[in-house]
Scaffold this motif. Structure first.
Motif, PDB file in Angstrom:
ATOM      1  N   VAL A   1       0.036   5.120  -5.444  1.00 11.53           N
ATOM      2  CA  VAL A   1       0.283   4.633  -6.809  1.00 11.53           C
ATOM      3  C   VAL A   1       0.071   3.128  -6.883  1.00 11.53           C
ATOM      4  O   VAL A   1       0.308   2.408  -5.915  1.00 11.53           O
ATOM      5  N   GLY A   2      -0.360   2.675  -8.053  1.00 13.45           N
ATOM      6  CA  GLY A   2      -0.542   1.242  -8.235  1.00 13.45           C
ATOM      7  C   GLY A   2      -0.680   0.893  -9.705  1.00 13.45           C
ATOM      8  O   GLY A   2      -0.691   1.772 -10.571  1.00 13.45           O
ATOM      9  N   MET A   3      -0.792  -0.413  -9.963  1.00  8.62           N
ATOM     10  CA  MET A   3      -0.750  -0.917 -11.342  1.00  8.62           C
ATOM     11  C   MET A   3      -2.091  -1.512 -11.790  1.00  8.62           C
ATOM     12  O   MET A   3      -2.132  -2.301 -12.728  1.00  8.62           O
TER      13      MET A   3
ATOM     14  N   ALA B   1       5.825   4.511  -1.113  1.00  4.78           N
ATOM     15  CA  ALA B   1       6.251   4.475  -2.517  1.00  4.78           C
ATOM     16  C   ALA B   1       7.760   4.714  -2.635  1.00  4.78           C
ATOM     17  O   ALA B   1       8.419   5.169  -1.691  1.00  4.78           O
TER      18      ALA B   1
ATOM     19  N   LEU C   1      11.996  -1.536  -2.876  1.00  8.41           N
ATOM     20  CA  LEU C   1      10.641  -2.093  -2.829  1.00  8.41           C
ATOM     21  C   LEU C   1      10.664  -3.540  -3.296  1.00  8.41           C
ATOM     22  O   LEU C   1      11.478  -3.914  -4.131  1.00  8.41           O
TER      23      LEU C   1
ATOM     24  N   VAL D   1       5.014  -6.106  -0.150  1.00  8.89           N
ATOM     25  CA  VAL D   1       3.614  -5.834  -0.484  1.00  8.89           C
ATOM     26  C   VAL D   1       2.734  -6.959   0.070  1.00  8.89           C
ATOM     27  O   VAL D   1       1.719  -6.718   0.730  1.00  8.89           O
TER      28      VAL D   1
ATOM     29  N   ALA E   1      -3.659  -3.235  -3.792  1.00  4.45           N
ATOM     30  CA  ALA E   1      -2.495  -2.914  -2.970  1.00  4.45           C
ATOM     31  C   ALA E   1      -1.823  -1.726  -3.646  1.00  4.45           C
ATOM     32  O   ALA E   1      -1.745  -1.678  -4.871  1.00  4.45           O
ATOM     33  N   ALA E   2      -1.361  -0.766  -2.859  1.00  2.77           N
ATOM     34  CA  ALA E   2      -0.776   0.430  -3.462  1.00  2.77           C
ATOM     35  C   ALA E   2       0.395   0.938  -2.633  1.00  2.77           C
ATOM     36  O   ALA E   2       0.543   0.603  -1.458  1.00  2.77           O
ATOM     37  N   GLY E   3       1.219   1.749  -3.277  1.00  2.00           N
ATOM     38  CA  GLY E   3       2.323   2.401  -2.578  1.00  2.00           C
ATOM     39  C   GLY E   3       1.874   3.790  -2.140  1.00  2.00           C
ATOM     40  O   GLY E   3       1.229   4.510  -2.912  1.00  2.00           O
TER      41      GLY E   3
ATOM     42  N   PHE F   1       8.322  -1.328 -10.249  1.00  2.00           N
ATOM     43  CA  PHE F   1       7.831  -0.270  -9.369  1.00  2.00           C
ATOM     44  C   PHE F   1       8.332   1.059  -9.926  1.00  2.00           C
ATOM     45  O   PHE F   1       9.205   1.080 -10.791  1.00  2.00           O
ATOM     46  N   GLU F   2       7.807   2.145  -9.419  1.00  2.00           N
ATOM     47  CA  GLU F   2       8.147   3.458  -9.954  1.00  2.00           C
ATOM     48  C   GLU F   2       9.555   3.869  -9.497  1.00  2.00           C
ATOM     49  O   GLU F   2      10.084   3.364  -8.516  1.00  2.00           O
TER      50      GLU F   2
ATOM     51  N   THR G   1       0.456  -0.852   1.083  1.00  2.00           N
ATOM     52  CA  THR G   1       1.298  -1.992   1.451  1.00  2.00           C
ATOM     53  C   THR G   1       2.759  -1.589   1.620  1.00  2.00           C
ATOM     54  O   THR G   1       3.577  -2.379   2.100  1.00  2.00           O
ATOM     55  N   ASN G   2       3.089  -0.381   1.188  1.00  2.09           N
ATOM     56  CA  ASN G   2       4.467   0.107   1.293  1.00  2.09           C
ATOM     57  C   ASN G   2       4.462   1.610   1.079  1.00  2.09           C
ATOM     58  O   ASN G   2       3.525   2.148   0.500  1.00  2.09           O
TER      59      ASN G   2
HETATM   60  N1  HPA Z   1       3.789   0.892  -6.814  1.00  2.00           N
HETATM   61  C1  HPA Z   1       2.955   0.322  -7.698  1.00  2.00           C
HETATM   62  N2  HPA Z   1       2.136  -0.670  -7.397  1.00  2.00           N
HETATM   63  C2  HPA Z   1       2.132  -1.100  -6.121  1.00  2.00           C
HETATM   64  C3  HPA Z   1       2.967  -0.545  -5.138  1.00  2.00           C
HETATM   65  C4  HPA Z   1       3.835   0.517  -5.505  1.00  2.00           C
HETATM   66  O1  HPA Z   1       4.599   1.065  -4.700  1.00  2.00           O
HETATM   67  N3  HPA Z   1       2.713  -1.211  -3.978  1.00  2.00           N
HETATM   68  C5  HPA Z   1       1.747  -2.128  -4.259  1.00  2.00           C
HETATM   69  N4  HPA Z   1       1.389  -2.069  -5.562  1.00  2.00           N
END
Ligand code: HPA
Length: 278
Positions: free
Chosen positions: A210-212, A238, A246, A251, A114-116, A193-194, A235-236
């Protein structure tokens, strides 16, 4: 801790004794993307905590089990739940899952997360096929004594997200009901989150999402010359892109919305991979 060959072999010997077979493809399921696991036929489930020298999942939305079975006509091993730096693991420990796959005989690995979305053309629900990554913070998972069995001390990562697999992934997009992009994933350590300023910086640097997670696993795969495909589910938007905060909940909801379609799509991708041509 000495993460030598014997250390990794112990996990692999245990898993092999339970599955009595050789998986062809490995897949790591990201936050909220667990639906794919329900598509695995004749599953053999192994709890992470039962595997010697393995790690345990501490994130609630991650199931914490290894599943061996069939999907898309291939023998697969699936990690339902993964390990992140923010859970407290050292970078050196984050090589463990991919090295297990390698020792089990896996020929290609698929990573999902999952990432922003940093790229403002992207929308929530879009899937980004990762073409490259940026990791400017933290150590490398390949830091420390090199285990020559897996790969050389210094290694090339120019084409670590295998081009052939990325092309195949795009070719499978039709009729999936999903929107695909190709772009650059930037790793942040989390668990916060960032900041909006970090996201602006990420955009200037060339990141699309971006993601972790993912990058430590991807580097480990590159080190042992494992063909690799990685997907980021947006999922969102950023931090700072929209005028809203956030949350992990946001997410989870977005991932759940596409999880089924994505699972079906991944099965199609697996069915199309020609192992002998990798
Ligand atoms: N940032 C980092 N990791 C994430 C994000 C995000 O916006 N959304 C889902 N994982």
């Amino acid at each position: 801790m000495d993460y030598n060959f014997e250390y990794f072999k112990k996990s692999a010997d245990y898993v092999r004794s339970l599955i009595n077979d050789e998986p062809e493809i490995a897949i790591v399921l990201g936050s909220g993307l667990g639906d794919f696991a329900s598509r695995i036929e004749d599953p053999i489930e192994i709890k992470y905590e039962d595997i010697p020298n393995f790690l345990v999942s501490t994130v609630e939305s991650h199931a914490g089990k290894l599943i061996f079975g069939k999907a898309g006509g291939k023998k697969i091993i699936c990690m339902s739940g993964r390990f992140h730096f923010y859970e407290g693991y050292d970078y050196e420990q984050l090589v463990i899952p991919i090295r297990l796959f390698k020792l089990l005989g896996v020929k290609a690995t698929i990573l999902t997360n999952a990432a922003g979305a940093v790229n403002t053309d992207y929308k929530v629900g879009d899937i980004m096929i990762v073409s490259d990554h940026i990791k400017l913070n933290g150590a490398s998972p390949l830091r420390g004594k090199n285990v020559d069995f897996f790969g050389p001390r210094f290694f090339d990562v120019t084409d670590m997200y295998t081009k052939k697999l990325r092309e195949l992934a795009l070719n499978c997009a039709e009729d999936s009901g999903l929107t695909f992009r190709e772009g650059v994933y930037m790793f942040f350590t989390g668990p916060q989150f960032e900041t909006p300023a970090e996201i602006r910086a990420a955009r200037i640097l060339g990141a699309d999402a971006v993601g972790m997670s993912t990058v430590t696993e991807a580097l480990t795969a590159a080190h042992c010359s494992m063909p690799l495909l990685a997907f980021s589910v947006m999922t969102n938007m950023a931090a700072g892109v929209l005028d809203q905060k956030l949350s992990d909940e946001e997410v989870g909801i977005a991932a759940a919305k596409i999880s089924e379609r994505f699972g079906k799509y991944i099965e199609k991708v697996i069915s199309q991979i020609n192992i002998s041509e990798l």
